[in-house]
Scaffold this active site. Structure first.
Site: not given
Length: 436
Positions: A296, A307, A321
């Site tokens: 999560s 990224d 998740k």
């Protein structure tokens, strides 16, 4: 919590006919989906009435309907469920304060409670509960068939009370573990200097997460005389928590820009969450540690720093998740509420986290390769898990660096590799390689 108000209104089924001017014949269109729904609701009412009158023992109507609601929601995905009025009140207390419990993030799998990760400095962690453990009994009573909410309720209680759970672990006999419930406090980040580098351990994303990380960086900066030579952010076993805290923690290491986006059922239902300008650890080389129990909010931070080219991710693929649950009150909570999946998480590059997780730039195992196929259950393995829309995309198999067979079981091979990377002099080249 995100609140969504249901639409209220009535629907009338209208039969349409087209009449030919030559033969007066009538053509009936297919019944609407609403008509079919009403017929199924009639079927439900019929079954309920049959159970009430003909079942072998008396039944409780309220429990029957609550179980039916749970069955409907849990058939959608592992994280959706019905919340009773009593549970709705408890949920508000749990998300805003301290509670008596064991300290572990759990989910439901195959009718058993499965541990995603124990939380640091809690009874569960000290008792040796591990990610991937299955809990089958509480105080000698089976919890098979209970909803996750009901099972969690049984694990909570007054601080100081003992509780015994039966644990099933891969390649081991079932074991009974007794713990004493404690007030589960909000954990902040722990920090220290390791081999001349800064190390921050973040166990969960509660409402003190950003505050703890900021304090850790400032204190470490003082110890290093102004600038940290390299930093390890340890998110292993971190089951996640609050979305806003994942964005704030990411902001500490980013100078603004997108951290994560959420997308719902329709294209217009997209929200983008940007970090604040003013990176606190500017130009500090960073390695983020993750594993199969990082979930999560942990995945949001790891995915954002990966990224955005801000950190090298080291460890094993995270839990996956990547969905957002909204708590939707029914009649203001008087009828309870719905815990329902409403959106998916996406990294700044548009990657869905759901089911696939975050793959490390450098795959390093915590334990040696003993030739056994280890059971590493992740989100995608849970019953009714929502599929990743890009799951058919081919990905390269990870080349994993395992500790040697005689490696000290008390050691931390992943941490050692992170230290080696930061002190090896090729961090910048490695970071550029992964971004390329």
């Amino acid at each position: 919590m995100k609140y969504i108000l249901p639409a209220i209104g009535s629907v009338a089924a209208i039969a349409l006919f087209a009449f030919s001017s030559t033969n007066q014949s009538a053509i009936a269109f297919e019944p609407s989906s609403n008509t079919n729904t009403f017929e199924q609701l009639d079927l439900f009412a019929d079954v309920l009435a049959r159970v009430r009158t003909d079942y072998v023992v008396d039944v409780n109507d309220v429990e029957l309907i609550e179980n039916a609601l749970n069955g409907m929601l849990q058939s959608l995905d592992p994280h959706s469920s019905y919340v009773t009025p009593e549970q709705f009140k408890e949920l508000q207390v749990t998300t805003s304060g301290e509670y008596g419990g064991l300290g572990m993030e759990v989910t439901m799998e195959a009718g058993f409670v499965k541990v995603i990760a124990p939380i640091d400095e809690t009874p569960a962690k000290r008792a040796g509960i591990k990610a991937g453990d299955y809990l089958t009994e509480i105080d000698g009573k089976s919890i098979m068939g209970l909803s996750l909410t009901e099972a969690v309720k049984q694990m909570r209680g007054k601080p100081g009370e003992d509780i015994t759970v039966t644990v099933i672990r891969e390649d081991e006999d079932p074991m009974e573990i007794t713990m004493t419930r404690e007030v589960i406090k909000r954990i902040v980040a722990k920090y220290e200097v390791k081999d001349g580098l800064g190390y921050i351990r973040l166990a969960q994303f509660n409402d003190k997460a950003e505050e703890g990380v900021v304090k850790a960086i400032k204190e470490l900066s003082k110890e290093f005389g102004g600038k940290i030579p390299g930093l390890i952010l340890d998110l292993r076993g971190n089951p996640g928590g609050l979305l806003d805290q994942s964005v704030k923690v990411s902001s500490v290491f980013l100078d603004g820009g997108e951290v994560v986006s959420t997308r719902g059922r329709v294209a217009s239902d997209t929200q983008r969450y940007n970090g604040e300008a003013g990176e606190l650890a500017k130009d500090v080389p960073i390695v983020v540690l993750i594993d199969g129990a990082s979930a999560s909010a942990s995945e949001i931070v790891a995915g954002a720093l990966q990224d955005r080219g801000r950190a090298i991710i080291l460890g094993m693929t995270s839990f996956g998740k990547g969905s957002v649950q909204s708590i939707i009150p029914l009649r203001g909570g008087r009828d309870g509420g719905l815990r329902m999946t409403t959106q998916r998480y996406y990294t700044p590059a548009g990657r869905s986290i759901q089911g696939t997780g975050i793959e490390p730039d450098i795959a390093v195992s915590f334990v040696p390769d003993d030739g056994k196929k280890r059971l590493q259950r992740r989100e995608a393995d849970l019953p009714n898990a929502i599929k990743n829309e890009n799951e058919d995309t081919e990905t390269e198999e990870l080349v994993v660096d395992y500790p040697p067979e005689d490696y000290d079981p008390e050691g931390d091979y992943q941490l050692e590799k992170a230290i080696e990377l930061l002190k090896g002099g090729n961090y910048v080249a490695k970071l550029a390689e992964f971004q390329g």
